[in-house]
Design an enzyme around this catalytic site. Structure first.
Site, PDB file in Angstrom:
ATOM      1  N   HIS A   1      39.252 -66.134 142.749  1.00 46.47           N
ATOM      2  CA  HIS A   1      40.385 -66.997 142.629  1.00 46.47           C
ATOM      3  C   HIS A   1      41.445 -66.764 143.760  1.00 46.47           C
ATOM      4  O   HIS A   1      41.247 -65.695 144.624  1.00 46.47           O
ATOM      5  CB  HIS A   1      41.189 -66.789 141.069  1.00 46.47           C
ATOM      6  CG  HIS A   1      40.517 -67.486 140.135  1.00 46.47           C
ATOM      7  ND1 HIS A   1      39.506 -66.580 139.462  1.00 46.47           N
ATOM      8  CD2 HIS A   1      40.462 -68.585 139.400  1.00 46.47           C
ATOM      9  CE1 HIS A   1      39.124 -67.517 138.377  1.00 46.47           C
ATOM     10  NE2 HIS A   1      39.758 -68.739 138.441  1.00 46.47           N
TER      11      HIS A   1
ATOM     12  N   LYS B   1      46.704 -65.345 141.702  1.00 46.35           N
ATOM     13  CA  LYS B   1      46.161 -64.845 140.140  1.00 46.35           C
ATOM     14  C   LYS B   1      46.159 -63.422 140.262  1.00 46.35           C
ATOM     15  O   LYS B   1      45.225 -62.599 140.914  1.00 46.35           O
ATOM     16  CB  LYS B   1      45.038 -65.454 140.127  1.00 46.35           C
ATOM     17  CG  LYS B   1      44.537 -65.120 138.499  1.00 46.35           C
ATOM     18  CD  LYS B   1      43.204 -66.095 138.204  1.00 46.35           C
ATOM     19  CE  LYS B   1      42.641 -65.810 137.007  1.00 46.35           C
ATOM     20  NZ  LYS B   1      43.674 -66.034 136.001  1.00 46.35           N
TER      21      LYS B   1
END
Length: 264
Positions: free
Chosen positions: A135, A139
């Protein structure tokens, strides 16, 4: 359909755009600077609210929406410890909740495929699973909620896999010595994982919206399946579709129930 949006970051903006493209009306937008508007008339007029905020704020948002009589589609993760409390509040209010770690239709198709593959592997003990999730660098939590959902599906289908473990996180934007140390630590963790445990390695790189890879490794070959998101639009579209699906319903629902109706 009248939609209220709770959380007006990148996902909130994508949801707004796609909802309007599908002919819906946005009657309220709730963000950090106007949270009191959840008690307002505009919010109460919504058929469904779509919530994408943070683990700290999501439970309260869902319960406040329930008190306002508005069903909620919730994409925030990391609040499993309050799930029972939130679901009870929704049930008592007579509204509805569909919460999921990932609303992408593609990801949910991927989960169906992953579960089917795990059921096959339950009869082939030479194969052992591992998982990687990638990601964007913003995140912070790991493993991703989607990775955990995938792992739980594998565990349900293959009784040999009794748990999943966090194999660590590697930051692509970290200084090279630190990144090398992270990779070495992750490698040691992967080597030491018990046969009945599914390790999940997390990578954070640039602006990657999300890549989930499941590998089944044997002494002679490896079988790999992967889902790669191109943008946030897939998540936003799935959330709007979930709002369309949950409108008029009462109770606690899952994305799996929605998918069953879509693919049957």
């Amino acid at each position: 359909m009248k939609i209220a949006i709770i959380g007006y970051g990148k996902m909130g903006h994508a949801i707004e755009r796609i909802a309007l493209e599908r002919g819906h009306e946005i009657v309220a937008v709730i963000d950090a600077d106007n949270t009191a508007d959840i008690e307002g008339e505009a919010f109460a007029s919504a058929d469904v609210a779509i919530e994408f905020t943070t683990p700290a704020t999501a439970p309260g948002n869902v319960m406040r929406a329930a008190r306002a009589g508005v069903p909620v589609v919730c994409g925030s993760t990391g609040w499993a410890d309050r799930r029972t409390e939130v679901e009870q509040a929704v049930t008592e209010a007579g509204t509805a909740l569909l919460a999921s770690s990932n609303f992408s239709i593609g990801v949910n198709v991927f989960n169906i495929i992953s579960r089917r593959l795990a059921a096959i592997m339950a009869h082939l003990p030479q194969y052992k699973p591992t998982m990687t999730e990638v990601h964007h660098v913003h995140k912070l939590d790991h493993p991703s909620g989607t990775a955990i959902t995938l792992a739980e599906g594998i565990m349900e289908e293959d009784s040999r896999v009794t748990s999943w473990s966090d194999a660590g996180i590697v930051w692509a934007n970290a200084p090279e010595p630190e990144q090398r140390a992270q990779l070495e630590a992750a490698s040691k963790t992967l080597d030491s994982v018990a046969d009945d445990t599914l390790p999940i390695l997390s990578l954070r790189n640039g602006e990657v919206p999300g890549i989930h890879t499941v590998k089944w490794d044997s002494p002679v070959d490896v079988i790999t399946i992967e889902h790669s998101a191109k943008s946030r639009d897939g998540f936003a579209l799935g959330a709007v579709m979930a709002a369309e699906w949950i409108k008029g319903r009462k109770g606690i629902f899952t994305i799996g129930q929605m998918m069953e109706e879509l693919v049957k």
